[in-house]
Design an enzyme around this catalytic site. Sequence first.
Site, mmCIF file in Angstrom:
data_model
loop_
_atom_site.group_PDB
_atom_site.id
_atom_site.type_symbol
_atom_site.label_atom_id
_atom_site.label_comp_id
_atom_site.label_asym_id
_atom_site.label_seq_id
_atom_site.Cartn_x
_atom_site.Cartn_y
_atom_site.Cartn_z
ATOM 1 C CD GLU A 211 -2.944 2.340 -2.727
ATOM 2 O OE1 GLU A 211 -3.187 3.312 -3.062
ATOM 3 O OE2 GLU A 211 -1.714 1.825 -2.349
ATOM 4 C CG HIS B 202 -1.602 1.278 1.054
ATOM 5 N ND1 HIS B 202 -1.877 2.224 2.681
ATOM 6 C CD2 HIS B 202 -3.073 1.761 0.303
ATOM 7 C CE1 HIS B 202 -2.523 2.974 2.429
ATOM 8 N NE2 HIS B 202 -3.325 2.831 0.887
ATOM 9 N NE ARG B 203 -1.452 5.811 1.262
ATOM 10 C CZ ARG B 203 -2.992 6.300 1.896
ATOM 11 N NH1 ARG B 203 -1.890 7.326 3.122
ATOM 12 N NH2 ARG B 203 -3.416 5.997 2.674
ATOM 13 C CG HIS C 8 -3.255 9.323 0.582
ATOM 14 N ND1 HIS C 8 -3.831 9.769 1.101
ATOM 15 C CD2 HIS C 8 -4.302 8.112 -0.056
ATOM 16 C CE1 HIS C 8 -4.962 9.267 1.217
ATOM 17 N NE2 HIS C 8 -5.298 8.476 0.569
ATOM 18 C CG ASP D 246 -2.694 7.018 -3.468
ATOM 19 O OD1 ASP D 246 -3.931 6.281 -3.808
ATOM 20 O OD2 ASP D 246 -1.495 7.152 -2.973
ATOM 21 C CD GLU E 80 -6.753 5.006 -4.792
ATOM 22 O OE1 GLU E 80 -7.921 5.362 -4.273
ATOM 23 O OE2 GLU E 80 -6.186 4.239 -3.699
ATOM 24 C CE LYS F 158 -5.951 8.510 -3.228
ATOM 25 N NZ LYS F 158 -7.190 7.738 -1.975
ATOM 26 C CG ASP G 18 0.359 0.709 5.690
ATOM 27 O OD1 ASP G 18 -0.541 0.872 4.566
ATOM 28 O OD2 ASP G 18 -0.102 1.406 6.591
#
Length: 272
Positions: free
Chosen positions: A67, A40-41, A82, A69, A141, A143, A266
């Site tokens: 992942e 995640h990120r 993000h 954003d 993603e 955003k 994370d």
Amino acid sequence: MKKRLGLVIGLSAAILIPSLQETKAEESPKHHHKIDIVAHRGASGYAPENTIAAFDLAVKMKADYIEIDVQRTKDGKLILIHDTTVDRTTDGTGKVGDLTYKEIRRLDAGSWMSEKYKGEKVPTFEEVLKRYKGKIGILIELKSPELYPGIEGEVAKLLKAYHLDKPRNEKVIVQSFNFDSMKEADQLLPRIPIGVLINKTADTTDAAIEQFSAYAEYYNPSYGLVTAELVTKAHEEGMKVQSWTARSRETVQFLLEMKVDGIITDYPDYVK
């Protein structure tokens, strides 16, 4: 499983049948449900989110996907961040869409987490495509795409430029909370799996899931909404489930028990 029977010719059926059953029990591996590990990120529990440091660490930890954003600067550059402002994750202030790429590139995107990451920059979307193409899957993603009209087409253009609009093994996915944006992305990128991000109970009904399946291949709910029944329904509609955001081993274990297809976390090393 096919087995050679030549060696047992001549043995009685009483011996042969138990022998085959024992061999099958010994040789047939247990079925293991494959879980995609989505950083995640990046590996953002250990390195500043949406930075090359976090993405490199995710690769090192053998995650299946990073992942990211995607947003757009004032002068039209696609960057990875993000929040819709730079305040939390850099030493600057202001809305992403009000700042130029050069203004954002000058910011420190690492010191907020640790002096170890001082000087880390906000990367561009293109930079990440170049660096990680073929090395790790990319979950993209969009955003707040409603703030950036036309961003779907710009993302599609870059994916096509890097020959990622026809990914193998679903190693590129595009997702968003904005369902209209994902319908457009589906039209622009018919070979790319589309994901819908879910954080409202209204979007967990059977009727809603059926509607999403018309254009999405991934149904990605917050872990607080996940139930075995929800996962089963999504699977019945032909969609995979990647749930977010697991920040504890207990949450990871819960999602494993729910038999989701991917865990967005994370801490990629929490998922075994």
